[in-house]
Design a protein around this motif. Sequence first.
Motif, mmCIF file in Angstrom:
data_model
loop_
_atom_site.group_PDB
_atom_site.id
_atom_site.type_symbol
_atom_site.label_atom_id
_atom_site.label_comp_id
_atom_site.label_asym_id
_atom_site.label_seq_id
_atom_site.Cartn_x
_atom_site.Cartn_y
_atom_site.Cartn_z
ATOM 1 N N THR A 33 0.823 -1.194 0.000
ATOM 2 C CA THR A 33 0.000 0.000 0.000
ATOM 3 C C THR A 33 0.862 1.250 0.000
ATOM 4 O OG1 THR A 33 -1.647 1.259 1.244
ATOM 5 C CG2 THR A 33 -0.194 -0.158 2.516
ATOM 6 N N PRO A 80 -2.069 2.070 6.110
ATOM 7 C CA PRO A 80 -2.609 0.696 6.029
ATOM 8 C C PRO A 80 -3.630 0.391 7.121
ATOM 9 C CG PRO A 80 -0.468 0.667 7.076
ATOM 10 C CD PRO A 80 -0.720 2.109 6.702
ATOM 11 N N ASP A 134 -5.106 3.477 -1.372
ATOM 12 C CA ASP A 134 -3.802 2.848 -1.516
ATOM 13 C C ASP A 134 -3.263 3.132 -2.896
ATOM 14 O OD1 ASP A 134 -4.156 1.898 0.936
ATOM 15 O OD2 ASP A 134 -4.032 -0.210 0.455
ATOM 16 N N THR A 153 3.688 -4.716 9.419
ATOM 17 C CA THR A 153 4.606 -4.095 8.472
ATOM 18 C C THR A 153 5.897 -4.891 8.364
ATOM 19 O OG1 THR A 153 3.698 -1.907 8.938
ATOM 20 C CG2 THR A 153 5.884 -1.993 7.921
ATOM 21 N N TYR A 172 -5.684 -2.979 6.704
ATOM 22 C CA TYR A 172 -4.871 -4.182 6.835
ATOM 23 C C TYR A 172 -4.371 -4.374 8.256
ATOM 24 C CZ TYR A 172 -5.199 -3.332 1.887
ATOM 25 O OH TYR A 172 -5.694 -3.066 0.630
ATOM 26 N N ASP A 193 -7.714 0.757 -0.547
ATOM 27 C CA ASP A 193 -8.360 0.335 0.680
ATOM 28 C C ASP A 193 -9.654 1.119 0.813
ATOM 29 O OD1 ASP A 193 -9.145 -0.115 3.244
ATOM 30 O OD2 ASP A 193 -7.309 0.517 4.203
#
Length: 211
Positions: A140, A144, A203, A154, A147, A209
């Motif tokens: 992305t 994020p 994203d 990460t 996610y 997203d």
Amino acid sequence: MDVDAQSENEDVPRPRPQLTTNCGLLAEVPECLPTVAQWLHCEWYAARGMSPQETENLLTERMRRSRLPMCAVAVRDSEAVGTASLLAYECPEVHADPRSVLADVFVPESQRGQRIASSLCRWMIDRAAAMGVEQLFVMTAGPPVLYKRLGWRTVQRNLPGPRGQKITLLVLDVGASRLEGAPGRRDVTHKIDVPPDRRTTTDGQRLTDND
């Protein structure tokens, strides 16, 4: 009918409708292919120099049921309302061999804010697990939020992306997420309240997203 009584009844709060969104493979709803192809072409692939037909051909290759690449569609009332794909992706900056990646997550603007993207991600996590995928990556260029909420962590920041964007690479341990019960639960049908609070995060590389 008494006009005053009618007006009074119209002012009575009514329950918000419950809408059901079903996630499934594009291979099972091929009639959604033109819609999904148009979304992705306008969002990403036109900027890469691809024609509409080339984008549709790319998605046709993802109409599979048991191996990568594959594409999923969220459908409500026979209408496509979102999509996501599972791909084998090469990222030599991080891994020498291809990895399974969640990509092309997209929900049209009119449908955002209803957790459709969350439903698609969870459904794809289950699909990846069924195929024996242990780790699922996502990239992305934006925050994020979605996610992270679903359990991704990460791996690396500031990878080079298109148009000078900086990409964050995240990974989800698929087996662990399913054991914890939240991200990988086997909800194939999701109840969605309408209208909910709207949240949109954009994203970059191949993902949006659009929850």
